[in-house]
Design a protein around this motif. Sequence first.
Motif, PDB file in Angstrom:
ATOM      1  N   PHE A  78      95.561  62.330 118.496  1.00  0.00           N
ATOM      2  CA  PHE A  78      96.420  62.938 119.182  1.00  0.00           C
ATOM      3  C   PHE A  78      95.944  64.429 118.844  1.00  0.00           C
ATOM      4  N   GLY A  79      95.636  65.318 120.038  1.00  0.00           N
ATOM      5  CA  GLY A  79      95.379  66.770 119.718  1.00  0.00           C
ATOM      6  C   GLY A  79      94.143  66.887 119.717  1.00  0.00           C
ATOM      7  N   ASP A  80      93.098  65.904 119.469  1.00  0.00           N
ATOM      8  CA  ASP A  80      91.660  66.170 119.651  1.00  0.00           C
ATOM      9  C   ASP A  80      91.171  65.910 121.215  1.00  0.00           C
ATOM     10  N   PHE A  81      91.495  64.896 121.683  1.00  0.00           N
ATOM     11  CA  PHE A  81      91.025  64.409 123.275  1.00  0.00           C
ATOM     12  C   PHE A  81      92.154  63.679 123.659  1.00  0.00           C
ATOM     13  N   THR A  83      94.195  60.562 125.030  1.00  0.00           N
ATOM     14  CA  THR A  83      94.168  59.201 124.994  1.00  0.00           C
ATOM     15  C   THR A  83      95.676  58.602 125.506  1.00  0.00           C
ATOM     16  N   PRO A  84      95.405  58.600 127.148  1.00  0.00           N
ATOM     17  CA  PRO A  84      96.459  58.422 127.771  1.00  0.00           C
ATOM     18  C   PRO A  84      97.326  57.275 127.671  1.00  0.00           C
ATOM     19  N   TYR A  85      96.746  56.231 127.191  1.00  0.00           N
ATOM     20  CA  TYR A  85      97.576  54.955 127.092  1.00  0.00           C
ATOM     21  C   TYR A  85      97.289  54.296 125.515  1.00  0.00           C
ATOM     22  N   LEU A  86      98.243  53.638 125.438  1.00  0.00           N
ATOM     23  CA  LEU A  86      98.407  53.026 124.138  1.00  0.00           C
ATOM     24  C   LEU A  86      98.508  51.571 124.183  1.00  0.00           C
ATOM     25  N   SER A  87      97.939  50.790 123.249  1.00  0.00           N
ATOM     26  CA  SER A  87      98.069  49.233 123.268  1.00  0.00           C
ATOM     27  C   SER A  87      98.757  49.002 122.299  1.00  0.00           C
ATOM     28  N   ILE A  88     100.112  48.426 122.072  1.00  0.00           N
ATOM     29  CA  ILE A  88     100.791  48.210 121.104  1.00  0.00           C
ATOM     30  C   ILE A  88     101.416  46.669 120.881  1.00  0.00           C
ATOM     31  N   GLY A  89     101.047  45.902 119.716  1.00  0.00           N
ATOM     32  CA  GLY A  89     101.253  44.751 119.599  1.00  0.00           C
ATOM     33  C   GLY A  89     101.793  44.415 118.307  1.00  0.00           C
ATOM     34  N   TRP A  90     102.607  43.199 118.098  1.00  0.00           N
ATOM     35  CA  TRP A  90     103.119  42.799 116.870  1.00  0.00           C
ATOM     36  C   TRP A  90     102.443  41.520 116.339  1.00  0.00           C
ATOM     37  N   GLY A  91     102.223  41.369 115.053  1.00  0.00           N
ATOM     38  CA  GLY A  91     101.375  40.185 114.573  1.00  0.00           C
ATOM     39  C   GLY A  91     101.491  39.946 113.180  1.00  0.00           C
ATOM     40  N   ASP A 125      96.426  50.780 119.450  1.00  0.00           N
ATOM     41  CA  ASP A 125      94.946  51.127 119.783  1.00  0.00           C
ATOM     42  C   ASP A 125      95.464  52.287 120.681  1.00  0.00           C
ATOM     43  N   TYR A 126      94.591  53.339 120.421  1.00  0.00           N
ATOM     44  CA  TYR A 126      94.648  54.723 121.343  1.00  0.00           C
ATOM     45  C   TYR A 126      93.472  54.568 122.298  1.00  0.00           C
ATOM     46  N   MET A 127      94.004  54.518 123.515  1.00  0.00           N
ATOM     47  CA  MET A 127      92.789  53.979 124.541  1.00  0.00           C
ATOM     48  C   MET A 127      92.797  55.361 125.580  1.00  0.00           C
ATOM     49  N   TYR A 128      91.395  55.237 125.901  1.00  0.00           N
ATOM     50  CA  TYR A 128      90.805  56.421 126.575  1.00  0.00           C
ATOM     51  C   TYR A 128      91.082  56.448 128.072  1.00  0.00           C
ATOM     52  N   GLY A 172      91.582  50.274 109.796  1.00  0.00           N
ATOM     53  CA  GLY A 172      91.754  49.770 111.305  1.00  0.00           C
ATOM     54  C   GLY A 172      90.487  49.089 111.574  1.00  0.00           C
ATOM     55  N   TYR A 173      90.208  48.505 112.895  1.00  0.00           N
ATOM     56  CA  TYR A 173      88.962  47.950 113.363  1.00  0.00           C
ATOM     57  C   TYR A 173      88.061  48.992 113.876  1.00  0.00           C
ATOM     58  N   HIS A 174      88.644  50.006 114.306  1.00  0.00           N
ATOM     59  CA  HIS A 174      87.570  51.197 114.719  1.00  0.00           C
ATOM     60  C   HIS A 174      88.110  52.279 114.434  1.00  0.00           C
ATOM     61  N   ASP A 175      87.668  53.339 115.074  1.00  0.00           N
ATOM     62  CA  ASP A 175      88.173  54.756 114.607  1.00  0.00           C
ATOM     63  C   ASP A 175      89.261  55.212 115.640  1.00  0.00           C
ATOM     64  N   TYR A 176      89.629  54.124 116.317  1.00  0.00           N
ATOM     65  CA  TYR A 176      90.735  54.484 117.635  1.00  0.00           C
ATOM     66  C   TYR A 176      91.981  53.580 117.429  1.00  0.00           C
ATOM     67  N   ASP A 177      92.319  53.202 116.336  1.00  0.00           N
ATOM     68  CA  ASP A 177      93.189  52.247 116.242  1.00  0.00           C
ATOM     69  C   ASP A 177      94.022  52.437 114.829  1.00  0.00           C
ATOM     70  N   GLN A 178      95.243  51.963 114.610  1.00  0.00           N
ATOM     71  CA  GLN A 178      95.853  52.114 113.494  1.00  0.00           C
ATOM     72  C   GLN A 178      96.874  50.894 113.317  1.00  0.00           C
TER      73      GLN A 178
END
Length: 222
Positions: A78-81, A83-91, A125-128, A172-178
């Motif tokens: 957020f604030g860097d570039f 990320t118009p969509y978010l993938s949100i899941g529970w598990g 996931d913060y999606m591009y 996280g798995y990547h640099d764009y998820d938490q």
Amino acid sequence: MKSILRILLIPALVIIGLGAFYFLFAFLGMIIPVGPEKESFPKEVEIFVHTNGLHADFVLPTTHSAHDWKEVLDGKHFGDFETPYLSIGWGEKNFYLNTPTMSDLTAPTLVKALFIPSTSAMHVDYMYGKPRVGDNASSILVSEQMYLELVDYILETFELKEGKAILIDHKGYHDYDQFYRAKGKYHALWTCNNWTNRGLKKIGLRNSLWTPMDWGVFYYLE
């Protein structure tokens, strides 16, 4: 020797039998629909349901006039570039944190997730861009009111502190998820896909009665 084989065979048959009943009930739960057959609401917000082959998640706009997820989530980008969509899941928390791919899955992790009510987590996931609609994603147009109801359903699952989701200390798995702390226990009768399935039904969309598998979530979305 025969007695030893018989002792080993009995629990194996029990496990196979339980597995067969589980998949039978999953199939029956999938083909029984819940919700209106015909849609009659304004199509105002585009959302998506996406699967990685195991987890069916919601994909939602990061910022919308109805709700801004930046007010809740501590997004890496957020604030860097954009990320118009978010993938949100529970598990299941342990499964999420220690199984980035199916090749990382171990028998103890699977057994614990299915048979022992376990601590849960939210994965974001913060999606591009938008997911590509096809085998792994379905687009759904909902009313703004339905979208707000879905947002409320998801927020009720997050553990919040002063209105903010609580991060889990994991790279996280990547640099764009938490990962974030969540409410609820994960087990064989209440899985990540049950959670997504319930969210769809809660806002009035037609979906399966009960589906622990991702393919059940998509059964009435195709």
